[in-house]
Design an enzyme around this catalytic site. Structure first.
Site, PDB file in Angstrom:
ATOM      1  N   SER A  84       0.896  -1.276  -0.152  1.00  0.00           N
ATOM      2  CA  SER A  84      -0.163   0.066   0.040  1.00  0.00           C
ATOM      3  C   SER A  84       0.778   1.310   0.095  1.00  0.00           C
ATOM      4  O   SER A  84       0.194   2.200   0.067  1.00  0.00           O
ATOM      5  CB  SER A  84      -0.872  -0.066   1.116  1.00  0.00           C
ATOM      6  OG  SER A  84      -0.118  -0.350   2.410  1.00  0.00           O
ATOM      7  N   THR A 186      -2.207   3.328   4.177  1.00  0.00           N
ATOM      8  CA  THR A 186      -1.183   4.502   4.112  1.00  0.00           C
ATOM      9  C   THR A 186      -0.265   4.634   5.401  1.00  0.00           C
ATOM     10  O   THR A 186      -0.804   4.373   6.569  1.00  0.00           O
ATOM     11  CB  THR A 186      -2.096   5.834   4.122  1.00  0.00           C
ATOM     12  OG1 THR A 186      -2.623   5.824   2.842  1.00  0.00           O
ATOM     13  CG2 THR A 186      -1.045   6.950   4.000  1.00  0.00           C
ATOM     14  N   THR A 204       1.616   7.055   0.285  1.00  0.00           N
ATOM     15  CA  THR A 204       0.821   6.035  -0.110  1.00  0.00           C
ATOM     16  C   THR A 204       0.911   5.595  -1.585  1.00  0.00           C
ATOM     17  O   THR A 204       1.035   6.633  -2.211  1.00  0.00           O
ATOM     18  CB  THR A 204      -0.632   6.289   0.416  1.00  0.00           C
ATOM     19  OG1 THR A 204      -1.371   5.128   0.206  1.00  0.00           O
ATOM     20  CG2 THR A 204      -1.361   7.304  -0.524  1.00  0.00           C
ATOM     21  N   ARG A 214      -6.454   8.961 -10.462  1.00  0.00           N
ATOM     22  CA  ARG A 214      -7.170   9.016  -9.127  1.00  0.00           C
ATOM     23  C   ARG A 214      -6.219   9.602  -8.055  1.00  0.00           C
ATOM     24  O   ARG A 214      -5.084   8.870  -7.743  1.00  0.00           O
ATOM     25  CB  ARG A 214      -7.988   7.821  -8.689  1.00  0.00           C
ATOM     26  CG  ARG A 214      -8.649   8.057  -7.117  1.00  0.00           C
ATOM     27  CD  ARG A 214      -7.850   7.608  -6.043  1.00  0.00           C
ATOM     28  NE  ARG A 214      -8.753   7.481  -4.724  1.00  0.00           N
ATOM     29  CZ  ARG A 214      -8.088   7.312  -3.718  1.00  0.00           C
ATOM     30  NH1 ARG A 214      -6.786   7.100  -3.409  1.00  0.00           N
ATOM     31  NH2 ARG A 214      -8.699   7.364  -2.444  1.00  0.00           N
ATOM     32  N   VAL A 215      -6.589  10.430  -7.238  1.00  0.00           N
ATOM     33  CA  VAL A 215      -5.673  11.047  -6.336  1.00  0.00           C
ATOM     34  C   VAL A 215      -6.418  10.859  -5.067  1.00  0.00           C
ATOM     35  O   VAL A 215      -7.706  11.286  -5.070  1.00  0.00           O
ATOM     36  CB  VAL A 215      -5.010  12.400  -6.541  1.00  0.00           C
ATOM     37  CG1 VAL A 215      -4.604  12.975  -5.340  1.00  0.00           C
ATOM     38  CG2 VAL A 215      -4.005  12.316  -7.723  1.00  0.00           C
ATOM     39  N   ASP A 217      -6.726  11.475  -0.376  1.00  0.00           N
ATOM     40  CA  ASP A 217      -6.409  12.455   0.404  1.00  0.00           C
ATOM     41  C   ASP A 217      -4.978  12.516   1.004  1.00  0.00           C
ATOM     42  O   ASP A 217      -4.514  13.548   1.497  1.00  0.00           O
ATOM     43  CB  ASP A 217      -7.290  12.111   1.944  1.00  0.00           C
ATOM     44  CG  ASP A 217      -6.737  10.744   2.551  1.00  0.00           C
ATOM     45  OD1 ASP A 217      -6.523   9.819   1.688  1.00  0.00           O
ATOM     46  OD2 ASP A 217      -6.617  10.491   3.661  1.00  0.00           O
ATOM     47  N   THR A 237      -6.020   7.735   7.302  1.00  0.00           N
ATOM     48  CA  THR A 237      -5.832   6.670   6.451  1.00  0.00           C
ATOM     49  C   THR A 237      -7.323   6.059   6.173  1.00  0.00           C
ATOM     50  O   THR A 237      -8.319   6.397   7.083  1.00  0.00           O
ATOM     51  CB  THR A 237      -5.182   5.529   7.245  1.00  0.00           C
ATOM     52  OG1 THR A 237      -4.655   4.509   6.527  1.00  0.00           O
ATOM     53  CG2 THR A 237      -5.500   4.930   8.455  1.00  0.00           C
ATOM     54  N   GLY A 238      -7.207   5.452   5.241  1.00  0.00           N
ATOM     55  CA  GLY A 238      -8.589   4.957   4.772  1.00  0.00           C
ATOM     56  C   GLY A 238      -9.135   5.163   3.501  1.00  0.00           C
ATOM     57  O   GLY A 238      -8.261   5.916   2.779  1.00  0.00           O
ATOM     58  N   GLY A 240      -9.829   7.728   0.806  1.00  0.00           N
ATOM     59  CA  GLY A 240      -9.404   9.107   0.685  1.00  0.00           C
ATOM     60  C   GLY A 240     -10.580   9.971   0.378  1.00  0.00           C
ATOM     61  O   GLY A 240     -10.557  11.206   0.865  1.00  0.00           O
TER      62      GLY A 240
HETATM   63  N1  ASP Z   1      -5.990   7.509   2.336  1.00  0.00           N
HETATM   64  C1  ASP Z   1      -5.415   6.656   1.133  1.00  0.00           C
HETATM   65  C2  ASP Z   1      -5.954   6.959  -0.142  1.00  0.00           C
HETATM   66  O1  ASP Z   1      -7.292   7.112  -0.181  1.00  0.00           O
HETATM   67  C3  ASP Z   1      -5.510   5.097   1.348  1.00  0.00           C
HETATM   68  C4  ASP Z   1      -5.030   4.536   2.597  1.00  0.00           C
HETATM   69  O2  ASP Z   1      -4.995   4.919   3.368  1.00  0.00           O
HETATM   70  O3  ASP Z   1      -4.334   3.414   2.507  1.00  0.00           O
HETATM   71  O4  ASP Z   1      -5.378   6.985  -1.045  1.00  0.00           O
END
Ligand code: ASP
Length: 326
Positions: A84, A186, A204, A214-215, A217, A237-238, A240
């Site tokens: 990741s 992330t 990340t 795609r971008v 957060d 994290t999570g 975005g």
């Molecule tokens: N926050 C990151 C994203 O949306 C993903 C992640 O936390 O792993 O790209």
């Protein structure tokens, strides 16, 4: 005429001076409380452990929080087994490993890169954007060219393992981008150094098998990361998209500014995510925060988010509190 508060302050100083040196009266030193600055590095998920080891070694020697978070997350960027972040990161649905990262220091300087390919350390490119340009965010080809000018090597980040997993996904998932609880992780790191300064870093490869272009957060200041040296720092994290929608990390810091603890502030931000997103059963978001004294907190939508801590009292992983009971 003196104001009453000033008078009380001066009187008690005077009393303290008078007591010092008197036989039989021992003045206690100011007690250590959560208002005493305590250096710390804290970071997301299990890969926070190696990140913190490197970061703490820097802090412990009197180094800056900025160096600690950058060098800490670089270890995770270089680990080919992590799917990741950086090398070995899962590609997008077209097979490209595209990276997002940002960094912010104690003086409100910040820099980021997004949709960057073939560079092992996006966090260090983000730092160069912060230190060597008047900009905050460079993306795609422009970010790559900037990195090469700054001496970063071109490197293919798609490992054989990652490629195999992608090909399997491609055959089963019919080229659909997916968002769910598992396909991300992330590394976000926040640190307070011995000079009492805060910094943060976030890096990340984003959601696995995302749409090309795609971008998330993670490179967005205020969403994936926010630092205010007078208040505290937060990272996310999570999924975005859900974090960007509520300006997540800035929201956490603003609640700390209004007097909430890092734990309360993370919880408030998660409740905001929950109130603004319909599909919360399917998505995970976690916030991590420290205040300017080194107190920390974490909160997520679902069970399963953990984070690593390194300070004088504790070195290891903790499970985050969460909203949903499984
Ligand atoms: N926050 C990151 C994203 O949306 C993903 C992640 O936390 O792993 O790209």
């Amino acid at each position: 005429m003196k104001k009453r508060r000033e008078f009380i302050k001066q009187s008690s100083v005077g009393l303290g001076m008078a007591l010092i040196g008197m036989p039989g009266i021992k003045l206690e030193p100011t007690s250590i409380s959560e208002k005493t600055k305590k250096p710390i590095i804290i970071s997301t998920w299990n890969h926070g452990l190696p990140c913190n080891d490197i970061g703490w070694a820097i802090i412990n020697k009197g180094g800056s929080a900025l160096d600690a978070v950058e060098k800490g997350v670089m270890v995770v960027e270089s680990d080919p087994t992590g799917t990741s972040v950086g090398l070995g990161g899962a590609p997008d649905r077209d097979g490209h490993v595209t990276l997002d990262a940002c960094i912010m220091d104690d003086k409100h300087n910040c820099g980021g890169v997004a949709f960057l390919e073939n560079i092992e350390h996006p966090i260090s490119v983000a730092r160069k954007v912060m230190e060597d340009t008047p900009h905050v965010l460079l993306v795609g080809e422009g970010a790559y060219e900037f990195a090469r000018e700054k001496g970063f090597e071109h490197k293919n980040l798609l490992t054989e393992e990652s490629k195999k997993r992608y090909e399997k996904w491609l055959s089963e998932s019919q080229y659909k981008p997916i968002i769910n609880i598992e396909n991300h992780d992330t590394i976000g790191a926040l640190a307070l150094d011995k000079d009492g300064n805060l910094s943060g870093a976030c890096t990340t490869s984003g959601l696995a098998y995302k749409m090309h272009g795609r971008v998330g957060d993670s490179p967005i200041i205020g969403a994936g990361l926010f630092v205010d040296n007078e208040v505290g720092a937060a990272c996310a994290t999570g999924v975005g998209e859900a974090v960007i929608r509520i300006a997540g990390s800035a929201l956490v810091v603003e609640h700390m500014r209004m007097g909430k603890s890092p734990q309360e502030a993370c919880q408030i931000a998660i409740e905001r995510v929950i109130s603004k997103n319909k599909n919360i059963k399917d998505i995970q978001v976690g916030f991590l925060a420290i205040d300017k004294y080194g107190n920390y907190g974490a909160y997520s939508i679902h069970e399963g988010f953990n984070f690593a801590i390194y300070n004088d009292d504790f070195q290891g992983l903790k499970d985050s509190e969460y909203f949903f009971l499984k």
